[in-house]
Design a protein around this motif. Structure first.
Motif, short mmCIF file in Angstrom:
data_model
loop_
_atom_site.label_atom_id
_atom_site.label_comp_id
_atom_site.label_asym_id
_atom_site.label_seq_id
_atom_site.Cartn_x
_atom_site.Cartn_y
_atom_site.Cartn_z
N VAL A 106 6.67 21.02 19.14
CA VAL A 106 7.04 21.48 17.78
C VAL A 106 7.17 20.25 16.89
CG1 VAL A 106 8.92 22.53 16.43
CG2 VAL A 106 8.22 23.54 18.61
N ARG A 107 6.62 20.34 15.66
CA ARG A 107 6.80 19.24 14.69
C ARG A 107 8.18 19.40 14.08
NH1 ARG A 107 3.41 20.56 10.61
NH2 ARG A 107 3.61 18.57 9.52
N SER A 108 9.02 18.38 14.20
CA SER A 108 10.39 18.53 13.67
C SER A 108 10.66 17.56 12.53
CB SER A 108 11.41 18.27 14.79
OG SER A 108 12.57 17.70 14.20
N ILE A 109 11.31 18.11 11.47
CA ILE A 109 11.61 17.29 10.29
C ILE A 109 12.63 16.20 10.65
CG2 ILE A 109 13.55 18.59 9.32
CD1 ILE A 109 10.59 17.44 7.20
N GLY A 110 13.26 16.39 11.81
CA GLY A 110 14.29 15.45 12.24
C GLY A 110 13.77 14.02 12.30
N ALA A 111 12.45 13.89 12.55
CA ALA A 111 11.88 12.54 12.72
C ALA A 111 11.82 11.80 11.39
CB ALA A 111 10.47 12.67 13.32
N LEU A 112 12.01 12.52 10.32
CA LEU A 112 11.80 11.95 8.98
C LEU A 112 12.78 10.84 8.68
CD1 LEU A 112 10.12 12.33 6.48
CD2 LEU A 112 11.86 13.89 5.64
N GLY A 113 14.08 11.15 8.96
CA GLY A 113 15.12 10.19 8.59
C GLY A 113 14.79 8.79 9.08
N ALA A 114 14.44 8.72 10.36
CA ALA A 114 14.15 7.41 10.97
C ALA A 114 13.00 6.74 10.23
CB ALA A 114 13.79 7.61 12.44
N ALA A 115 11.98 7.54 9.90
CA ALA A 115 10.80 6.98 9.23
C ALA A 115 11.20 6.32 7.92
CB ALA A 115 9.78 8.07 8.96
N LEU A 116 12.04 7.02 7.18
CA LEU A 116 12.38 6.51 5.85
C LEU A 116 13.20 5.23 5.93
CD1 LEU A 116 13.13 9.86 3.99
CD2 LEU A 116 11.06 8.46 3.91
N ARG A 117 13.85 5.01 7.11
CA ARG A 117 14.65 3.79 7.23
C ARG A 117 13.92 2.71 8.03
NH1 ARG A 117 18.30 7.80 8.01
NH2 ARG A 117 18.11 7.71 10.27
N ASP A 118 12.70 3.00 8.47
CA ASP A 118 11.98 2.07 9.34
C ASP A 118 11.62 0.79 8.59
OD1 ASP A 118 9.48 2.49 11.88
OD2 ASP A 118 10.14 0.66 10.87
N PRO A 119 12.09 -0.38 9.08
CA PRO A 119 11.83 -1.65 8.37
C PRO A 119 10.33 -1.97 8.24
CG PRO A 119 12.78 -2.04 10.55
CD PRO A 119 12.86 -0.57 10.30
N ARG A 170 0.83 -1.21 0.00
CA ARG A 170 0.00 0.00 0.00
C ARG A 170 0.87 1.27 0.00
NH1 ARG A 170 -5.36 -0.88 2.62
NH2 ARG A 170 -5.67 -3.13 2.73
N ALA A 171 0.21 2.37 -0.27
CA ALA A 171 0.88 3.67 -0.13
C ALA A 171 0.53 4.16 1.27
CB ALA A 171 0.40 4.64 -1.19
N VAL A 172 1.53 4.13 2.18
CA VAL A 172 1.24 4.53 3.57
C VAL A 172 1.50 6.02 3.73
CG1 VAL A 172 3.57 3.83 4.29
CG2 VAL A 172 1.75 4.06 6.00
N ILE A 173 0.49 6.71 4.23
CA ILE A 173 0.57 8.17 4.42
C ILE A 173 0.83 8.43 5.91
CG2 ILE A 173 -0.67 10.35 4.25
CD1 ILE A 173 -2.09 9.26 1.79
N LEU A 174 1.91 9.15 6.19
CA LEU A 174 2.33 9.37 7.57
C LEU A 174 2.38 10.86 7.88
CD1 LEU A 174 5.33 6.93 7.19
CD2 LEU A 174 3.33 6.45 8.63
N THR A 175 2.23 11.19 9.13
CA THR A 175 2.39 12.58 9.54
C THR A 175 3.53 12.66 10.56
OG1 THR A 175 0.73 12.14 11.22
CG2 THR A 175 -0.03 13.26 9.21
N ILE A 176 3.88 13.88 10.97
CA ILE A 176 4.86 14.08 12.05
C ILE A 176 4.12 14.81 13.16
CG2 ILE A 176 6.96 15.30 12.73
CD1 ILE A 176 8.13 14.74 10.03
N ALA A 177 4.04 14.18 14.31
CA ALA A 177 3.31 14.79 15.44
C ALA A 177 4.23 15.75 16.19
CB ALA A 177 2.82 13.69 16.38
N PRO A 178 3.67 16.76 16.87
CA PRO A 178 4.49 17.67 17.68
C PRO A 178 5.28 16.87 18.71
CG PRO A 178 2.23 18.47 17.51
CD PRO A 178 2.24 17.07 16.94
N GLY A 179 6.56 17.27 18.91
CA GLY A 179 7.40 16.57 19.87
C GLY A 179 7.18 17.10 21.27
#
Ligand SMILES: [Zn+2]
Length: 555
Positions: A166-179, A153-162
């Motif tokens: 504050v919502r930080s783009i920093g969380a993105l890297g981990a998401a893209l590598r998440d098995p 499927r095409a999984v649509i994700l958001t970034i929740a406030p930390g």
């Protein structure tokens, strides 16, 4: 046609109808290392017509032509590929496939201000009626869906406030590598609003790399605006529960490799030593000839400088923020004083006069002095002008991975990066003796001793500032400059710099702001240090066994 220009090899640039700055054709440099010669060279290397010398562009190509023409004029030996002056670094521009588009019914989103392609470069992937599913927030592991419900499927994700809400783009890297997303058909992160428009444009313009691999199996990923994500899912993301299914997607997502318009090249030359045996060993003198190019949106030169002097004293390395109410009058005052001197000037070229036009001019001056000296050092001097430093130390990495002389014959390396500033106006604790020294004693104390001795013998010695060389230093300079690509092969290596300043990586890094007198002193010190090492009986001893060059850098 061979034009008998002072810098003969520049004929190619003139043939291309891109004339050199008038002052470049006029000035002749002398054998001595002088502020005037450094100025002549730097005004050429950092002229607007060089366009900020981005690797793969005509500006960096012309800079390499100029450097090679100087080595040739000085009678050095070419030591690039196949006996030429150049070692081509095979860059491509890895960029999002312009055909990338996501379609759900009448909703259609393509590469641009609403969408950028992220993650590992993948071959273009076709999507046909792929079901979408809302996967929750990447930084909320508790709410994450099991991998099976995401597969295909095409999984649509958001970034929740930390924790700091504050919502930080920093969380993105981990998401893209998440098995957990490894079997998804596409990963979509609704967080484009967290990136500034110039950042989005820069990412979509692609990046220069020598790594041409495109994965046929890795999961494609995009970052889109929350509004576009909601439109593709077919409902608002607010309050949506993880696992909520949505519309079906068609389209394609991927990367393409684009050849660069001009070859990006290291320039390599040898001043041959005099000792029958040691002349086959080398002391490398290096600097980088590239910089970061130009912008498409000009700014007023003086306004930016007045602003940065107050708000961003380290230029691009200072956090980007608005001026405070207290700062604005100071900015205004300094701009008014500049306005009395000259009118506004639109500027879009990141000239890179200090970064690293200064190091480039310095190694040319050292070459000219050595070529003019009666005696030759015992070992040879290897001049390497690297390209691609600004895109990840790529040129120096390519040279040390594919050296044009036996790697083991390189006994030491001295890199100069940003040696043209360091005045009290630039840094609070700077001045005529200010010099940042990175790596000098890390592999060979003996090497460090030679550098210190050469410096101590100067009419006005520098004070070697090792602060940035400290183990664990947050700025990690030891791992962030070209010398490191020599050090990783256990070659004693040092980087000299006179520090950052308000023009760092800005359009305002221009040759008129350079401190040529002190720069000439750096150049003379490096000249003497190189000769000291080249004339040693034995090569600088390593203090520890050689390490695996692939080990990650630890400062
Ligand atoms: Zn640099």
């Amino acid at each position: 046609m061979r034009l008998r220009l002072r810098f003969a090899a520049l004929s190619a640039a003139v043939l291309l109808g891109t004339p050199l700055p008038a002052r470049a054709q006029a000035a002749r440099t002398t054998a001595a290392i002088t502020p005037a010669d450094l100025r002549t060279r730097l005004f050429l290397i950092a002229d607007d017509s060089m366009g900020g010398r981005e690797p793969g562009g005509i500006g960096d190509w012309k800079a390499a032509e100029y450097i090679a023409s100087e080595f040739k004029r000085l009678g050095l030996e070419p030591a690039g590929d196949g006996g030429s002056w150049f070692q081509t670094v095979p860059f491509v521009r890895m960029k999002p496939d312009p055909a990338t588009r996501l379609i759900a019914g009448t909703v259609s989103v393509g590469v641009g201000p609403e969408l950028l392609v992220a993650g590992r470069p993948v071959t273009p992937r076709r999507l046909a009626a792929v079901p979408t599913i809302y996967g929750g927030a990447v930084n909320d592991p508790a709410g994450a869906l099991p991998a099976d419900s995401i597969a295909g499927r095409a999984v649509i994700l958001t970034i929740a406030p930390g924790p700091n809400s504050v919502r930080s783009i920093g969380a993105l890297g981990a998401a893209l590598r998440d098995p957990r997303y490894a079997r998804a058909a596409l990963v979509v992160v609704a967080a484009l609003d967290l990136l500034g428009p110039e950042r989005v444009a820069a990412i979509n313009a692609g990046r220069l790399t020598t790594d041409t691999a495109l994965s046929a199996t890795a999961v494609p990923a995009v970052i889109i605006t929350p509004a576009a994500a909601a439109a593709l899912l077919g409902r608002s993301l607010e309050g949506a529960a993880a696992g909520t299914g949505g519309r079906r997607l068609d389209g394609t997502v991927g990367f393409v490799r684009e050849p660069v318009p001009y070859p990006a090249r290291n320039v390599v030359a040898i001043l041959r030593g005099s000792d029958p045996v040691r002349r086959h060993q080398y002391v490398a003198l290096t600097a980088h000839n590239d910089h970061v190019g130009f912008d498409h949106a000009p700014v007023d030169h003086d306004s930016l400088r007045a602003f940065d002097r107050v708000v961003r004293p380290m230029g691009a390395d200072s956090p980007s923020r608005d001026a405070t109410a207290e700062e604005r009058p100071r900015i205004r005052a300094s701009l008014d004083s500049l306005r009395k001197l000259r009118p506004a000037r639109a500027d879009s070229i990141r000239n890179g006069a200090d970064d690293d036009g200064s190091g480039t001019a310095s190694i040319l001056e050292i070459a000219e002095r050595m070529a003019g000296e009666r005696s030759r050092p015992r070992r040879s001097i290897l001049f390497v002008s690297h390209t691609g430093e600004e895109v990840g130390l790529v040129g120096s990495g390519w040279f040390t991975d594919h050296p044009t002389v036996p790697r083991d014959s390189i006994v030491a390396e001295i890199d100069q990066d940003m040696v043209g500033r360091g005045t009290a106006q630039d840094l609070p604790d700077a001045g005529p003796t200010y010099l940042e020294v990175i790596g000098a004693r890390r592999l060979s104390r003996e090497f460090g001793d030679q550098l210190e001795a050469a410096n101590a013998a100067q009419p006005v010695p520098f004070v070697f500032n090792y602060a940035y060389d400290a183990p664990g230093h947050p700025l990690q300079y030891y791992c962030r400059a070209d010398h490191y690509n020599y050090a990783r092969y256990s070659i004693p290596a040092v980087a000299f710099s006179r520090g950052e300043h308000l023009d760092y990586h800005q359009v305002t890094d221009e040759p008129q702001y350079i401190d040529y007198d002190d720069m000439a002193r750096v150049s003379r010190m490096v000249h003497d240090a190189a000769l000291r090492v080249a004339d040693m009986d034995h090569r600088p001893a390593l203090d520890a066994p050689k390490r695996d060059p692939k080990e990650p850098c630890r400062q």
